[in-house]
Design a protein around this motif. Structure first.
Motif, PDB file in Angstrom:
ATOM      1  N   UNK A  40       0.823  -1.210   0.000  1.00  0.00           N
ATOM      2  CA  UNK A  40       0.000   0.000   0.000  1.00  0.00           C
ATOM      3  C   UNK A  40       0.855   1.257   0.000  1.00  0.00           C
ATOM      4  N   UNK A  41       1.968   1.243   0.707  1.00  0.00           N
ATOM      5  CA  UNK A  41       2.865   2.399   0.681  1.00  0.00           C
ATOM      6  C   UNK A  41       3.397   2.616  -0.725  1.00  0.00           C
ATOM      7  N   UNK A  42       3.773   1.521  -1.406  1.00  0.00           N
ATOM      8  CA  UNK A  42       4.244   1.653  -2.780  1.00  0.00           C
ATOM      9  C   UNK A  42       3.153   2.188  -3.694  1.00  0.00           C
ATOM     10  N   UNK A  43       1.919   1.752  -3.454  1.00  0.00           N
ATOM     11  CA  UNK A  43       0.825   2.187  -4.310  1.00  0.00           C
ATOM     12  C   UNK A  43       0.525   3.665  -4.213  1.00  0.00           C
ATOM     13  N   UNK A  44       0.714   4.257  -3.025  1.00  0.00           N
ATOM     14  CA  UNK A  44       0.389   5.678  -2.856  1.00  0.00           C
ATOM     15  C   UNK A  44       1.619   6.583  -2.835  1.00  0.00           C
ATOM     16  N   UNK A  45       2.797   6.033  -2.533  1.00  0.00           N
ATOM     17  CA  UNK A  45       3.995   6.885  -2.497  1.00  0.00           C
ATOM     18  C   UNK A  45       4.356   7.396  -3.886  1.00  0.00           C
ATOM     19  N   UNK A  46       3.919   6.683  -4.918  1.00  0.00           N
ATOM     20  CA  UNK A  46       4.225   7.133  -6.274  1.00  0.00           C
ATOM     21  C   UNK A  46       3.464   8.411  -6.621  1.00  0.00           C
ATOM     22  N   UNK A  47       2.408   8.733  -5.832  1.00  0.00           N
ATOM     23  CA  UNK A  47       1.678   9.982  -6.081  1.00  0.00           C
ATOM     24  C   UNK A  47       2.615  11.179  -6.062  1.00  0.00           C
ATOM     25  N   UNK A  48       3.481  11.211  -5.043  1.00  0.00           N
ATOM     26  CA  UNK A  48       4.364  12.361  -4.889  1.00  0.00           C
ATOM     27  C   UNK A  48       5.506  12.330  -5.903  1.00  0.00           C
ATOM     28  N   UNK A  49       5.760  11.155  -6.504  1.00  0.00           N
ATOM     29  CA  UNK A  49       6.819  11.038  -7.514  1.00  0.00           C
ATOM     30  C   UNK A  49       6.319  11.338  -8.916  1.00  0.00           C
ATOM     31  N   UNK A  50       5.024  11.623  -9.051  1.00  0.00           N
ATOM     32  CA  UNK A  50       4.443  11.817 -10.383  1.00  0.00           C
ATOM     33  C   UNK A  50       5.111  12.941 -11.172  1.00  0.00           C
ATOM     34  N   UNK A  51       5.416  14.095 -10.580  1.00  0.00           N
ATOM     35  CA  UNK A  51       6.113  15.129 -11.363  1.00  0.00           C
ATOM     36  C   UNK A  51       7.472  14.673 -11.881  1.00  0.00           C
ATOM     37  N   UNK A  52       8.251  13.994 -11.047  1.00  0.00           N
ATOM     38  CA  UNK A  52       9.567  13.516 -11.486  1.00  0.00           C
ATOM     39  C   UNK A  52       9.448  12.447 -12.568  1.00  0.00           C
ATOM     40  N   UNK A  53       8.501  11.547 -12.419  1.00  0.00           N
ATOM     41  CA  UNK A  53       8.287  10.513 -13.431  1.00  0.00           C
ATOM     42  C   UNK A  53       7.851  11.129 -14.757  1.00  0.00           C
TER      43      UNK A  53
END
Length: 498
Positions: A40-53
């Motif tokens: 679950x942490x992996x599923x939502x932590x990517x939210x904050x990485x969206x600009x970098x991705x």
């Protein structure tokens, strides 16, 4: 008054031949909670990485949405399937295989050469994560005795809720310190620990007895296709617009596939989903509440971190830190909810929790993105407190009264609805933001159209929480738990029946 004696492991000499050795229920709870929290942490932590991705893969908003949605869609569509497969071939085996695949795919995500490959890996990660999500509650239910089951599930649910909400905070720290790749590489050491502990702590499957049940392959295909059509249709709205006929064709196909799925399940002896579970009004309302509450929570989780980076020009770590306010409030509110359950019903607790969430989301929507951090975090504290008060009694209302043989099915339906709500909430939130004309999630734009889009999206989340509140109240029943009335002696009462 009699008291229940403390739990003790059964003596080896009294166990039937072939029965696996007993495991401490709390050891099973700890292992499964670790793996579930990691997913679950992996599923939502990517939210904050969206600009970098978005920047690294040169992906426009419509493509970058699928960095999130591919995982959610694949995970949601696979939960029911793997829940059923696990019942047929063994929960422990499927669970451990999924944990292994999740770690391998985490490494592959960091070396994806382009956006398409990254999306494909994320979809496969969602499938592997479904093996963990589908089996966690079932493994806990297997480990805990009947009179402690609700308590065990509440602890597992608390860990899941906190992990889901704390993901952006953890992701923000990892992205700021080592780039978006760290969000995936951190899965390897923790995943390995979960795998090794699982091999040691999870009980071996019991020998199967009775006739072997069949797998509902048609239902699996129909449910997955229906979810895919609906989610892709919502996503396509953001890129093609409402005038595109393909959008409405996909949405219509999704609805028709769901109707077909429901009709099929009613006719089968061993369906993927037992529709008898929703015949009880209280449970049906609890399922509806779970869907809409997850819709609103997932939406605000992604909106806050994007708003703080895009509009308020804050760093990924600062944006992620704000999500911690929700997690901390949930940590406090969840045990309080458990204590209040002794005097207040699920109807009352979900009503209070729903009210707090709606007030917090409306306040968040009407506050500017550049408002002082304490004000924004104050609204998030209200939202988190509402979630903590709401989730445990609502889940208990779903599981209470379900026969032991059907608990896995009941929880699989809850997980499917929860993930469907999260996927649609994320899709709709991103749709509203992208409709503002923003070029991508890697830009900073404080223009009026973008600010208005975030306000509207947060109000949509508040509306979803209001619907969850309505479902919680509609379940009916008393507001307080009435203490048992002591029986009055019949002696001396004239005309008393004997």
């Amino acid at each position: 008054m009699t008291t229940t004696p403390p739990e003790r492991p059964a003596a080896a000499s009294t166990a039937p031949a072939g029965t696996p050795p007993a495991r401490s229920p709390y050891a099973v709870l700890a292992v499964t909670s670790l793996a579930l929290a990691l997913v679950l942490i992996n599923g939502t932590s990517i939210n904050v990485a969206l600009p970098d991705l978005s920047r690294d893969f040169d992906a426009p908003a419509g493509v970058a949405d699928w960095f999130l949605l591919a995982f959610l869609l694949a995970n949601t569509a696979s939960i029911l399937v793997f829940g059923r497969i696990s019942d047929l071939v063994g929960r422990r085996r499927i669970y451990l295989a999924g944990m292994t695949a999740f770690m391998v795919l985490s490494v592959l995500a960091t070396i994806a050469p382009d956006a398409g490959t990254f999306i494909a890996v994320r979809a496969l990660q969602g499938v592997s994560a479904a093996t963990i999500v589908a089996n966690t509650s079932a493994l806990v239910a297997d480990a805990f005795p009947e009179h402690r089951l609700a308590y065990g599930l509440s602890l597992n649910l608390t860990a899941a809720s906190v992990a889901n909400t704390a993901g952006p905070t953890i992701g923000g720290l990892l992205v700021s310190a080592a780039g978006w790749q760290a969000v995936f590489l951190v899965n390897v050491p923790f995943g390995l620990a979960a795998l090794l502990l699982g091999l040691r702590m999870l009980p071996a499957p019991r020998p199967r007895t009775g006739p072997r049940e069949t797998f509902d392959a048609k239902g699996a295909v129909l449910s997955a296709a229906a979810l895919a059509a609906l989610l892709y249709g919502v996503n396509r709205l953001s890129t093609a617009g409402p005038a595109d006929l393909g959008v409405w064709a996909l949405l219509t196909a999704g609805v028709l596939l769901f109707v077909t799925f429901g009709l099929l399940e009613r006719k089968l002896e061993h369906p993927l989903v037992d529709l008898a579970l929703i015949r009880d009004k209280g449970r049906a309302c609890a399922y509806g509440a779970a869907f809409f509450q997850s819709f609103g929570r997932a939406g605000v989780t992604v909106l806050v971190v994007l708003q703080q980076q895009i509009v308020a020009a804050r760093s990924a770590a600062e944006a992620g830190f704000m999500g911690m306010a929700m997690a901390l409030a949930m940590v406090v509110a969840t045990p309080v909810s458990g204590r209040l359950a002794a005097v207040l019903t699920a109807r009352t607790l979900t009503a209070i929790g729903g009210t707090l969430s709606v007030v917090g989301l409306v306040g968040l929507a009407l506050s500017p993105a550049t408002a002082p951090l304490p004000l924004t975090m104050g609204w998030l504290l209200l939202v988190g407190a509402g979630i903590g008060l709401f989730t445990t009694p609502n889940t208990t209302a779903i599981m209470r009264g379900v026969p032991a043989a059907r608990r896995t099915v009941a929880n699989a339906v809850r997980s499917m609805l929860y993930n469907s709500g999260a996927a649609l909430g994320t899709s709709v939130a991103l749709l509203v933001v992208s409709a503002s004309g923003i070029a991508g999630y890697d830009v900073q734009d404080a223009g009026p159209a973008v600010r208005a889009a975030f306000t509207v999206a947060l109000l949509v989340c508040a509306a979803a929480e209001a619907v969850a509140f309505a479902f919680g109240v509609a379940r009916g029943g008393p507001w307080r738990i009435r203490p048992p009335v002591p029986e009055r002696p019949l002696s001396g009462i004239r005309g008393a029946a004997t």
